[in-house]
Scaffold this active site. Structure first.
Site, PDB file in Angstrom:
ATOM      1  N   VAL A   1       7.878   2.378  -1.802  1.00  0.00           N
ATOM      2  CA  VAL A   1       8.801   3.183  -0.998  1.00  0.00           C
ATOM      3  C   VAL A   1       8.645   2.754   0.453  1.00  0.00           C
ATOM      4  CG1 VAL A   1       9.357   5.520  -0.205  1.00  0.00           C
ATOM      5  CG2 VAL A   1       8.629   5.158  -2.567  1.00  0.00           C
ATOM      6  N   GLY A  48       0.790  -1.229   0.000  1.00  0.00           N
ATOM      7  CA  GLY A  48       0.000   0.000   0.000  1.00  0.00           C
ATOM      8  C   GLY A  48       0.818   1.272   0.000  1.00  0.00           C
ATOM      9  N   HIS A  49       2.152   1.164  -0.032  1.00  0.00           N
ATOM     10  CA  HIS A  49       3.013   2.358   0.078  1.00  0.00           C
ATOM     11  C   HIS A  49       4.150   2.285  -0.931  1.00  0.00           C
ATOM     12  CE1 HIS A  49       5.642   5.356   2.142  1.00  0.00           C
ATOM     13  NE2 HIS A  49       4.484   5.823   2.560  1.00  0.00           N
ATOM     14  N   PHE A  50       4.035   2.549  -2.080  1.00  0.00           N
ATOM     15  CA  PHE A  50       2.888   2.899  -2.894  1.00  0.00           C
ATOM     16  C   PHE A  50       2.795   1.870  -4.016  1.00  0.00           C
ATOM     17  CE2 PHE A  50       4.559   6.867  -1.135  1.00  0.00           C
ATOM     18  CZ  PHE A  50       3.430   7.417  -0.552  1.00  0.00           C
TER      19      PHE A  50
END
Length: 154
Positions: free
Chosen positions: A63, A56-58
């Site tokens: 990252v 979820g990041h990203f």
């Protein structure tokens, strides 16, 4: 009945898990390679594309969250404190992150990076330890912070 792991350098996962309460996916130190008791520790985190936070990041441009880079520095500081104690004393303290000052991020950490965690003990007062940490990838600084941790029994 568990036995105490070998605490000679380099330290791998078994020794790190003996010294810290963190476990996957929140154990953010893979190896300790240098130690000057009561002064400095150098540790690594191998950043894999399989890290759960990358979902979820990203998505599409993974990252490592900066807050987790700071957490990795704090865990390295906890290892410095645990490794600096008298080895014959039982592990009775857990160090908790209580304050972060002057955090700066200068580069993104991405899958495939080896995050170098260079942490120095600035001072220790009673049950508190103040550290200065620098995170690097390929010799270049990616983040730094002053970190305060407090020890609690149990």
């Amino acid at each position: 009945m568990s036995t105490t792991p070998d605490l000679s350098l380099p330290l791998g996962t078994a020794a790190i898990e003996y010294l810290l309460p963190h476990r996957y996916p929140f154990l953010l130190v893979d190896r300790v390679v240098e130690l000057e008791p009561e002064k400095r520790v150098l540790a690594y985190k191998n950043v894999s594309c399989n890290e759960p936070f990358f979902q979820g990041h990203f998505p599409g441009k993974p990252v490592m969250p900066g807050v987790l880079v700071i957490e990795a520095l704090a865990q390295a500081g906890g290892l410095l404190s645990q490794l600096s104690r008298n080895p014959s004393d039982p592990l009775t303290e857990t160090f908790y992150l209580v304050k972060v000052d002057n955090a700066k991020f200068s580069r993104m950490v991405v899958p495939g990076d080896r995050l170098e965690l260079d942490v120095e003990l600035k001072r220790r007062i009673r049950n508190m330890a103040q550290y200065v940490g620098i995170a690097r990838v390929d010799g270049q600084q990616v983040a730094c912070a002053e970190i305060l941790c407090a020890a609690a029994r149990g």
